[in-house]
Structure formats: structure tokens, C-alpha cells
Design an enzyme around this catalytic site. Structure first.
Site, PDB file in Angstrom:
ATOM      1  N   SER A 171     -77.411  -5.670  34.988  1.00 20.96           N
ATOM      2  CA  SER A 171     -77.042  -4.848  33.834  1.00 20.96           C
ATOM      3  C   SER A 171     -76.861  -3.366  34.171  1.00 20.96           C
ATOM      4  O   SER A 171     -77.155  -2.493  33.345  1.00 20.96           O
ATOM      5  CB  SER A 171     -78.056  -5.014  32.691  1.00 20.96           C
ATOM      6  OG  SER A 171     -78.028  -6.346  32.216  1.00 20.96           O
ATOM      7  N   GLU A 221     -82.170  -8.337  42.475  1.00 18.58           N
ATOM      8  CA  GLU A 221     -81.578  -8.621  41.167  1.00 18.58           C
ATOM      9  C   GLU A 221     -82.534  -9.503  40.364  1.00 18.58           C
ATOM     10  O   GLU A 221     -82.525 -10.735  40.535  1.00 18.58           O
ATOM     11  CB  GLU A 221     -80.259  -9.377  41.315  1.00 18.58           C
ATOM     12  CG  GLU A 221     -79.170  -8.618  42.021  1.00 18.58           C
ATOM     13  CD  GLU A 221     -77.785  -9.137  41.610  1.00 18.58           C
ATOM     14  OE1 GLU A 221     -76.981  -8.319  41.144  1.00 18.58           O
ATOM     15  OE2 GLU A 221     -77.524 -10.341  41.726  1.00 18.58           O
ATOM     16  N   ASN A 227     -69.235  -7.280  42.069  1.00 16.89           N
ATOM     17  CA  ASN A 227     -69.171  -8.742  42.131  1.00 16.89           C
ATOM     18  C   ASN A 227     -68.402  -9.238  40.906  1.00 16.89           C
ATOM     19  O   ASN A 227     -68.921  -9.232  39.799  1.00 16.89           O
ATOM     20  CB  ASN A 227     -70.605  -9.305  42.150  1.00 16.89           C
ATOM     21  CG  ASN A 227     -70.629 -10.826  42.178  1.00 16.89           C
ATOM     22  OD1 ASN A 227     -69.590 -11.469  42.337  1.00 16.89           O
ATOM     23  ND2 ASN A 227     -71.814 -11.403  42.020  1.00 16.89           N
ATOM     24  N   TRP A 228     -67.169  -9.650  41.138  1.00 14.64           N
ATOM     25  CA  TRP A 228     -66.334 -10.094  40.006  1.00 14.64           C
ATOM     26  C   TRP A 228     -66.739 -11.485  39.514  1.00 14.64           C
ATOM     27  O   TRP A 228     -66.229 -11.944  38.497  1.00 14.64           O
ATOM     28  CB  TRP A 228     -64.855 -10.123  40.416  1.00 14.64           C
ATOM     29  CG  TRP A 228     -64.245  -8.792  40.663  1.00 14.64           C
ATOM     30  CD1 TRP A 228     -64.841  -7.565  40.505  1.00 14.64           C
ATOM     31  CD2 TRP A 228     -62.909  -8.533  41.110  1.00 14.64           C
ATOM     32  NE1 TRP A 228     -63.952  -6.576  40.839  1.00 14.64           N
ATOM     33  CE2 TRP A 228     -62.768  -7.135  41.209  1.00 14.64           C
ATOM     34  CE3 TRP A 228     -61.823  -9.347  41.442  1.00 14.64           C
ATOM     35  CZ2 TRP A 228     -61.572  -6.532  41.629  1.00 14.64           C
ATOM     36  CZ3 TRP A 228     -60.642  -8.750  41.853  1.00 14.64           C
ATOM     37  CH2 TRP A 228     -60.512  -7.357  41.946  1.00 14.64           C
ATOM     38  N   LYS A 229     -67.567 -12.172  40.283  1.00 14.82           N
ATOM     39  CA  LYS A 229     -67.954 -13.557  39.923  1.00 14.82           C
ATOM     40  C   LYS A 229     -66.688 -14.381  39.693  1.00 14.82           C
ATOM     41  O   LYS A 229     -65.708 -14.189  40.394  1.00 14.82           O
ATOM     42  CB  LYS A 229     -68.911 -13.542  38.720  1.00 14.82           C
ATOM     43  CG  LYS A 229     -70.111 -12.608  38.972  1.00 14.82           C
ATOM     44  CD  LYS A 229     -71.212 -12.745  37.970  1.00 14.82           C
ATOM     45  CE  LYS A 229     -72.355 -11.793  38.321  1.00 14.82           C
ATOM     46  NZ  LYS A 229     -73.506 -11.911  37.455  1.00 14.82           N
ATOM     47  N   HIS A 264     -77.319 -15.515  45.680  1.00 21.90           N
ATOM     48  CA  HIS A 264     -77.228 -15.006  44.306  1.00 21.90           C
ATOM     49  C   HIS A 264     -77.962 -15.979  43.373  1.00 21.90           C
ATOM     50  O   HIS A 264     -77.889 -17.190  43.559  1.00 21.90           O
ATOM     51  CB  HIS A 264     -75.764 -14.863  43.886  1.00 21.90           C
ATOM     52  CG  HIS A 264     -75.624 -14.046  42.646  1.00 21.90           C
ATOM     53  ND1 HIS A 264     -75.893 -14.560  41.392  1.00 21.90           N
ATOM     54  CD2 HIS A 264     -75.274 -12.751  42.462  1.00 21.90           C
ATOM     55  CE1 HIS A 264     -75.719 -13.608  40.498  1.00 21.90           C
ATOM     56  NE2 HIS A 264     -75.344 -12.497  41.111  1.00 21.90           N
ATOM     57  N   GLY A 289     -76.736  -9.718  33.303  1.00 25.76           N
ATOM     58  CA  GLY A 289     -75.876 -10.001  32.155  1.00 25.76           C
ATOM     59  C   GLY A 289     -76.586  -9.951  30.810  1.00 25.76           C
ATOM     60  O   GLY A 289     -76.030 -10.402  29.808  1.00 25.76           O
ATOM     61  N   GLY A 315     -72.130  -6.547  38.210  1.00 27.06           N
ATOM     62  CA  GLY A 315     -71.330  -7.685  37.771  1.00 27.06           C
ATOM     63  C   GLY A 315     -70.402  -7.272  36.648  1.00 27.06           C
ATOM     64  O   GLY A 315     -69.336  -6.696  36.867  1.00 27.06           O
ATOM     65  N   GLY A 316     -70.820  -7.522  35.402  1.00 27.38           N
ATOM     66  CA  GLY A 316     -69.975  -7.311  34.220  1.00 27.38           C
ATOM     67  C   GLY A 316     -69.243  -5.975  34.182  1.00 27.38           C
ATOM     68  O   GLY A 316     -68.019  -5.945  33.975  1.00 27.38           O
ATOM     69  N   GLU A 373     -77.311 -17.011  40.518  1.00 26.53           N
ATOM     70  CA  GLU A 373     -76.445 -18.018  39.874  1.00 26.53           C
ATOM     71  C   GLU A 373     -76.229 -19.206  40.808  1.00 26.53           C
ATOM     72  O   GLU A 373     -76.155 -20.346  40.367  1.00 26.53           O
ATOM     73  CB  GLU A 373     -75.120 -17.371  39.452  1.00 26.53           C
ATOM     74  CG  GLU A 373     -75.311 -16.514  38.204  1.00 26.53           C
ATOM     75  CD  GLU A 373     -74.390 -15.313  38.095  1.00 26.53           C
ATOM     76  OE1 GLU A 373     -73.364 -15.264  38.799  1.00 26.53           O
ATOM     77  OE2 GLU A 373     -74.709 -14.405  37.298  1.00 26.53           O
TER      78      GLU A 373
HETATM   79  P1  13P Z   1     -74.455  -7.878  35.635  1.00 24.63           P
HETATM   80  O1  13P Z   1     -74.134  -6.505  36.180  1.00 24.63           O
HETATM   81  O2  13P Z   1     -73.359  -8.445  34.794  1.00 24.63           O
HETATM   82  O3  13P Z   1     -75.787  -7.903  34.990  1.00 24.63           O
HETATM   83  O4  13P Z   1     -74.519  -8.858  36.899  1.00 24.63           O
HETATM   84  C1  13P Z   1     -75.309  -8.499  37.983  1.00 24.63           C
HETATM   85  C2  13P Z   1     -75.025  -9.423  39.097  1.00 24.63           C
HETATM   86  O5  13P Z   1     -75.365 -10.600  39.025  1.00 24.63           O
HETATM   87  C3  13P Z   1     -74.271  -8.915  40.235  1.00 24.63           C
HETATM   88  O6  13P Z   1     -74.283  -9.791  41.287  1.00 24.63           O
END
Ligand code: 13P
Length: 268
Positions: A225, A182, A9-11, A105, A188, A246-247, A107
Site C-alpha cells: 500500500s 511486504e 510490480n504490475w502483477k 511474493h 492492496g 503494486g497498485g 501472492e
Molecule cells: P500494493 O502496492 O498494491 O499494496 O502491492 C504491493 C505488492 O504486492 C508489490 O509487490
């Protein structure tokens, strides 16, 4: 056993130029391992979720390449077409080559105030459009401290799935759906639950799904993470079918390591 699943997930990251060098890096890696009997990247099921503006480019790139990678939208609107400024319809995601859509998600829930009933509408709309949901569920730190983790997850699951979990017909392709656990506090932050904790949540999710689904089960991923150094500890758990990253997924090299190491553990 189905291959482990890795979702990147590149967000809100990467325009077209950055997406291009990322895809070249994945392609180069695949070409370098052509002499191995079973390509490690090919063995895994990998799904990229770029921002909307890069979807079309990534999709065209993938058509010309030997990479076996699927595409996901990061969000969708539940309406068909119409006066919804700034929104994207499921049919538009399909047209651009997506097979999956991330919904729920944290977020989106926390920053954009998305509610469980809206997530249910989204799930309904994407399934009608022959797309597959990647449904995210997760508790906040406070909910965890208050001992409400399972109550929150159960509510998110049952509201999103709605009548499906009450035994009213199991969609044919339910085993292609994905649920991603999640925990909000792990996203993050560099903090994670123990793999054992994740496994016991996944077991409960499975049990809950078993009550309503007549046949087939969605895959259950962990997210929060995940990186190239902790991937093995998570993938050792039988209950964990893959990860939503994500990251760390913003680096092609890190994603490759996550896929290689995660796949090796599942194969062992
Ligand atoms: P991180 O891997 O940056 O913690 O993000 C997880 C995430 O929200 C993937 O959708």
C-alpha cells in the site's frame, strides 16, 4: 549512499498497448525535466516488472529510449529448459533483457502454494544465470497477531538464502540483490505498518544477514500500500532503501510522484 530503489510490480496488469502509453508517459516526463541539472528519474534506480507477455516489448522500447530503467520478471522456474508447461526459465528472462526476478511474493506463496524450498531453488537458479533476486518476505495478519512476525521472516530468509546465510561464501554481487519486506496484510488493503515498525523489521533483517554474509548487503525495500501520499514517511527512515509498489505503480503519473518524492527525501 546508493540511490533509493523503486520497483513497480504490475502483477497481472497491462498488455502491450497499455505498456506503451505508460512508457511514453515516463519518457515525456524525463524529457520535460532535461533542463534540471540532475534528472530526478535518472537519479533513482527504477525497476519495472511487467507481465511476461509485455517484457519483450518493454525491453525493446527501453533500448531505444533514454529512460534508465531496469526490468524484472515477476516469477521464474528453477529448471533450465524442458518439459515444464507454462513456466519460464531464468535464461529466457535474461535473453529478454531482465536483470532482476521477483521471487517469494506472497501472492505466489498463498495462491499458488509456493514453498520455501522452491523459493530457495529459484534463488539458486537465477543467481547461476547472473540475474539478481528481489526476494519478498512477509507475515500474515494472524502471524502478526500471534507475535510470530520475526519467526516467520527469519524462516523465509534463512530458507531462501540457505547456505549463504550459514557463512558458506557470499556471492560477489550480493549488494545488488534486493529483499522486499511486504507484510501480507498491507498488500492492496490501504493499511500499512508504521514507518517505525518497518524500520525495526529492516534492522533485524540486516542484523540477521550480517551474521552470515562476509561482505556487502542486499538492499531492503518496503512494500504494501505504498502510494504517492505516504511515500515520504517511509523514505524518511534510514533503514528503508526503497519501495516495491503494486497498485499505485499502474499509473505512470503516480509512479513518477513516488520516485520524485521518495528521492527528494533521501537526498535531503
Ligand atoms: P500494493 O502496492 O498494491 O499494496 O502491492 C504491493 C505488492 O504486492 C508489490 O509487490
Amino acid at each position: 549512499m546508493s540511490p533509493p530503489c523503486f520497483v513497480a510490480n504490475w502483477k497481472m496488469n497491462k498488455g502491450i498497448a497499455e505498456a506503451e502509453s505508460y512508457l511514453y508517459a515516463l519518457e515525456k516526463h524525463t524529457a520535460q525535466q532535461m533542463d534540471t541539472p540532475l534528472s530526478k528519474i535518472d537519479f533513482a534506480e527504477t525497476i519495472l516488472a511487467p507481465p511476461f507477455t509485455a517484457l519483450s516489448f518493454v525491453s525493446e522500447f527501453l533500448k531505444q529510449s533514454s529512460l534508465r530503467v531496469d526490468l524484472a520478471g515477476q516469477n521464474v522456474h528453477y529448471g533450465g529448459e524442458g518439459a515444464f508447461t507454462g513456466e519460464i526459465a531464468p535464461s529466457m528472462l535474461r535473453e529478454v533483457g531482465c536483470r532482476y526476478v521477483i521471487i517469494g511474493h506472497s501472492e505466489r506463496r498463498q495462491i499458488f502454494g509456493e514453498t520455501d524450498p522452491e523459493i530457495h531453488e529459484k534463488l539458486d537458479a537465477i543467481v547461476k544465470c547472473d540475474l539478481r533476486p528481489i526476494l519478498c518476505i512477509g507475515e500474515t495478519l494472524q502471524e502478526r497477531k500471534d507475535g510470530k512476525t520475526w519467526a516467520v521472516l527469519e524462516r523465509q530468509l534463512s530458507e531462501a538464502f540457505g547456505e549463504i546465510l550459514q557463512g558458506h561464501g557470499t556471492p560477489e554481487n550480493i549488494s545488488e540483490w534486493i529483499i522486499a519486506y511486504e507484510p501480507v496484510w498491507a498488500i492492496g488493503t490501504g493499511q500499512t505498518p508504521t514507518p517505525g515498525d518497518v524500520a525495526s523489521v529492516h534492522r533485524k533483517v540486516r542484523e540477521c544477514l550480517c551474521q552470515g554474509l562476509k561482505k556487502g548487503r542486499p538492499r531492503i525495500l518496503y512494500g504494501g500500500s505504498v502510494n504517492e501520499t505516504n511515500i515520504e514517511t517511509f523514505m524518511k527512515e534510514k533503514q528503508i532503501d526503497g519501495v516495491l509498489v503494486g497498485g499505485a505503480s499502474l499509473s505512470a503519473d503516480k509512479l513518477i510522484k513516488i520516485i520524485e518524492r521518495g528521492t527528494a527525501v533521501k537526498r535531503a
